[in-house]
Motif scaffolding. Structure first.
Motif, PDB file in Angstrom:
ATOM      1  N   ASP A  37      43.620  63.063  16.388  1.00 46.45           N
ATOM      2  CA  ASP A  37      42.497  62.199  16.733  1.00 46.45           C
ATOM      3  C   ASP A  37      41.915  61.587  15.471  1.00 46.45           C
ATOM      4  O   ASP A  37      41.662  62.284  14.483  1.00 46.45           O
TER       5      ASP A  37
ATOM      6  N   SER B  32      30.451  63.855  14.863  1.00 51.09           N
ATOM      7  CA  SER B  32      31.224  64.474  15.947  1.00 51.09           C
ATOM      8  C   SER B  32      30.698  64.125  17.336  1.00 51.09           C
ATOM      9  O   SER B  32      31.470  64.021  18.291  1.00 51.09           O
ATOM     10  N   ASP B  33      29.385  63.925  17.486  1.00 51.61           N
ATOM     11  CA  ASP B  33      28.805  63.656  18.805  1.00 51.61           C
ATOM     12  C   ASP B  33      28.588  62.171  19.073  1.00 51.61           C
ATOM     13  O   ASP B  33      28.109  61.796  20.151  1.00 51.61           O
TER      14      ASP B  33
ATOM     15  N   SER C 270      24.024  56.707  14.289  1.00 49.56           N
ATOM     16  CA  SER C 270      23.292  57.952  14.042  1.00 49.56           C
ATOM     17  C   SER C 270      21.844  57.671  13.678  1.00 49.56           C
ATOM     18  O   SER C 270      21.486  56.547  13.307  1.00 49.56           O
TER      19      SER C 270
ATOM     20  N   ARG D  96      37.201  55.286  18.171  1.00 48.13           N
ATOM     21  CA  ARG D  96      37.883  56.577  18.272  1.00 48.13           C
ATOM     22  C   ARG D  96      39.311  56.339  18.739  1.00 48.13           C
ATOM     23  O   ARG D  96      39.541  55.662  19.740  1.00 48.13           O
TER      24      ARG D  96
ATOM     25  N   TYR E 289      32.030  65.364   9.268  1.00 43.04           N
ATOM     26  CA  TYR E 289      32.474  65.649  10.639  1.00 43.04           C
ATOM     27  C   TYR E 289      31.288  66.001  11.524  1.00 43.04           C
ATOM     28  O   TYR E 289      31.168  65.512  12.662  1.00 43.04           O
ATOM     29  N   ASN E 290      30.400  66.849  11.033  1.00 46.36           N
ATOM     30  CA  ASN E 290      29.232  67.254  11.817  1.00 46.36           C
ATOM     31  C   ASN E 290      28.297  66.078  12.081  1.00 46.36           C
ATOM     32  O   ASN E 290      27.641  66.018  13.129  1.00 46.36           O
ATOM     33  N   GLN E 291      28.262  65.127  11.149  1.00 53.15           N
ATOM     34  CA  GLN E 291      27.377  63.973  11.303  1.00 53.15           C
ATOM     35  C   GLN E 291      27.861  63.005  12.377  1.00 53.15           C
ATOM     36  O   GLN E 291      27.050  62.332  13.016  1.00 53.15           O
TER      37      GLN E 291
ATOM     38  N   THR F  13      33.613  68.584   6.152  1.00 53.58           N
ATOM     39  CA  THR F  13      32.860  69.284   7.197  1.00 53.58           C
ATOM     40  C   THR F  13      31.511  68.636   7.452  1.00 53.58           C
ATOM     41  O   THR F  13      31.101  68.459   8.613  1.00 53.58           O
TER      42      THR F  13
ATOM     43  N   VAL G 137      39.179  58.455  13.643  1.00 53.14           N
ATOM     44  CA  VAL G 137      37.957  57.674  13.831  1.00 53.14           C
ATOM     45  C   VAL G 137      37.879  56.582  12.780  1.00 53.14           C
ATOM     46  O   VAL G 137      38.442  56.700  11.690  1.00 53.14           O
TER      47      VAL G 137
ATOM     48  N   GLN H 107      40.340  63.134  12.264  1.00 55.27           N
ATOM     49  CA  GLN H 107      39.069  63.824  12.468  1.00 55.27           C
ATOM     50  C   GLN H 107      39.082  65.249  11.926  1.00 55.27           C
ATOM     51  O   GLN H 107      38.106  65.706  11.345  1.00 55.27           O
ATOM     52  N   THR H 108      40.180  65.956  12.108  1.00 56.34           N
ATOM     53  CA  THR H 108      40.232  67.356  11.660  1.00 56.34           C
ATOM     54  C   THR H 108      40.283  67.484  10.152  1.00 56.34           C
ATOM     55  O   THR H 108      40.084  68.573   9.622  1.00 56.34           O
TER      56      THR H 108
END
Length: 483
Positions: free
Chosen positions: A209, A394-395, A402, A424, A390-392, A387, A211, A382-383
């Motif tokens: 995946d 991910s949703d 954001s 995505r 990614y957290n910023q 980190t 982005v 994405q992976t």
């Protein structure tokens, strides 16, 4: 600008070994034919032909010789310690044989030997500064210098430093030699197409995946009076050195905000990844000269050119970071929030806002579009994202922006940003059109590997190589036995 530290003695070798294993060193099966040119010399003959350091001589008395590559000797204990080091760093050696480890060490020695033949120089000062950082990290980890010596079973700090010096020097020589082999290798679009076409359809890589994301960054503005105060202070340091007899290195140790390097000498060439402004100023100086204050993304500097060594230079620098007051922080927060509000209300497009107000020069001109530093593409798997990033994101859904995110720059100063999820891309089989940049990177890696393999094949034939004991029975991909 910051230097990395290595906390364990044989970590130097680890990256070389793992890299060699990735390239398939020692992975193939070949018929072994032992000839006179591959059998080890008697001990007394080696002593005559190969000058030894005191540490290496004492080790050899109780240790066996695994191989000799040019001017370098590999001991049986080097193989054992390399395995232990990989394990101590959390790596698995369950499927790694002594033959693979020995072959990788031989490859490393071959690089280092040839680097010397090619007059590649690694300054002793650079290595010693690096060792100081290594030992400081070890002491911090283990408790004291005595604890370090006990852990590594060494009798004195001097012996330990000498051994670290040789390991670091060989590692640096090998690294520069590998860089020299591949530095001018490029791939044409036709080579990329040919590489892709030769991959069997059922073996095409699968990309996870992905982005595409954009950003707008707002940095708090440093008040002009703070900038001038910083410049004036650097000018005073410069005057103290030039006119009052002060030592530049002492000033750097006492006052520089670059805590990673402090007063240590930095050695680099024009191609090294230092800030462009820093390199431009440093390379414009004469030996002993001190620059006027100048600005980079890190803050304000003065630089002293210590020595010119061909295409590389040794410098010291003092970095000062101007203070950012609370008023500037609040203004930056207000600015980023208003920009987000205008975008959400449809008053301005995200890309246009990025071009007009973003303080991130790397992404501003491209409408805030972030680029993968590995491939140069706009897609991020994405992976494999950092980190925090990614957290910023991910949703975030496609097209969503954001809320304000607070981060710190490389020198610890706060700044603010917003991120837009542009697209995505679900997991998919490699496609030449949409995945060209990633396929190009794979083709380039393949071409570099082949170039290194050809280089090894040639240099092994031209270099003195002796393989001893059980290592004569190994199955090598590289022709260490010169059959």
């Amino acid at each position: 600008m910051q230097l990395k530290t290595i906390n364990l003695k044989f970590t130097i070798k680890k990256a070389l070994i793992l890299g060699a294993l990735v390239l398939g060193i020692n992975a193939g099966a070949q018929e072994i034919i032992v000839t006179d040119s591959t059998s080890i010399q008697p001990e007394d003959e080696l002593v005559q032909n190969q000058p030894l350091s005191e540490a290496e001589g004492s080790r050899r008395k109780v240790d066996g010789i695994a191989a000799v590559i040019g001017d370098y000797i590999i001991l049986d204990s080097d193989v054992d310690l390399t395995r232990k080091d990989i394990q101590s760093q959390g790596g698995s050696t369950a499927n790694v044989t002594d033959c693979q480890l020995a072959g990788s060490l031989m490859e490393n020695k071959l690089y280092a030997h040839q680097a010397i033949q090619d007059s590649i120089v690694v300054p002793d000062a650079q290595i010693n500064n690096y060792i100081d950082q290594q030992i400081a990290g070890m002491v911090q980890q283990l408790g004291s210098m005595d604890d370090v010596l006990e852990f590594y079973k060494r009798d004195s700090e001097a012996e330990f430093r000498n051994e670290l010096f040789e390991l670091n020097k060989q590692s640096q020589l090998a690294q520069q030699m590998r860089q020299k082999i591949v530095e001018n290798i490029e791939v044409t679009p036709e080579e990329v197409r040919q590489y892709f076409d030769e991959i069997p359809k059922d073996s095409l890589p699968i990309f996870g995946d992905e982005v595409e994301i954009s950003e707008i960054v707002i940095k708090p503005e440093v008040p002009e009076e703070e900038k001038q105060k910083t410049i004036d202070r650097l000018n005073q340091f410069r005057t103290d050195v030039l006119e009052n007899g002060s030592k530049f290195a002492t000033k750097a140790i006492l006052y520089s905000d670059d805590t990673q390097t402090g007063g240590d000498i930095l050695s680099f060439g024009r191609k090294d990844p230092f800030a462009k402004e820093f390199k431009d100023v440093a390379f414009s100086l004469r030996e002993g000269e001190i620059s006027e204050p100048f600005e980079t993304d890190f803050g304000y500097h003065i630089v002293q050119l210590v020595k010119i060594r061909g295409q590389e230079i040794d410098v010291r620098h003092i970095l000062l970071i101007p203070d950012v007051n609370n008023d500037a922080l609040e203004k930056a927060k207000e600015k980023i929030d208003k920009v987000r509000e205008k975008i959400e209300n449809g008053d301005i497009e995200f890309a246009q806002a990025a071009r007009e107000v973003s303080d991130r020069e790397e992404t501003k001109a491209d409408g805030g579009k972030m680029r993968n530093p590995t491939t140069g593409d706009s897609r991020f798997e994405q992976t494999k994202l950092d980190t925090k990033l990614y957290n910023q994101i991910s949703d975030l859904k496609e097209g969503e922006i954001s809320y304000r995110i607070t981060e710190q720059d490389r020198m610890g100063r706060p700044f603010y940003k917003i991120i837009k999820m542009d697209k995505r891309i679900p997991q998919h089989t490699a496609n030449y059109g949409s995945d060209y940049m990633k396929i190009k990177e794979l083709a380039l890696q393949d071409k570099r590997i082949k170039a290194i393999q050809e280089w090894q094949k040639e240099k092994i034939q031209d270099t003195y190589v002796k393989v001893s004991g059980k290592y004569r029975d190994c199955e090598y991909t590289s022709n260490w036995l010169k059959k």
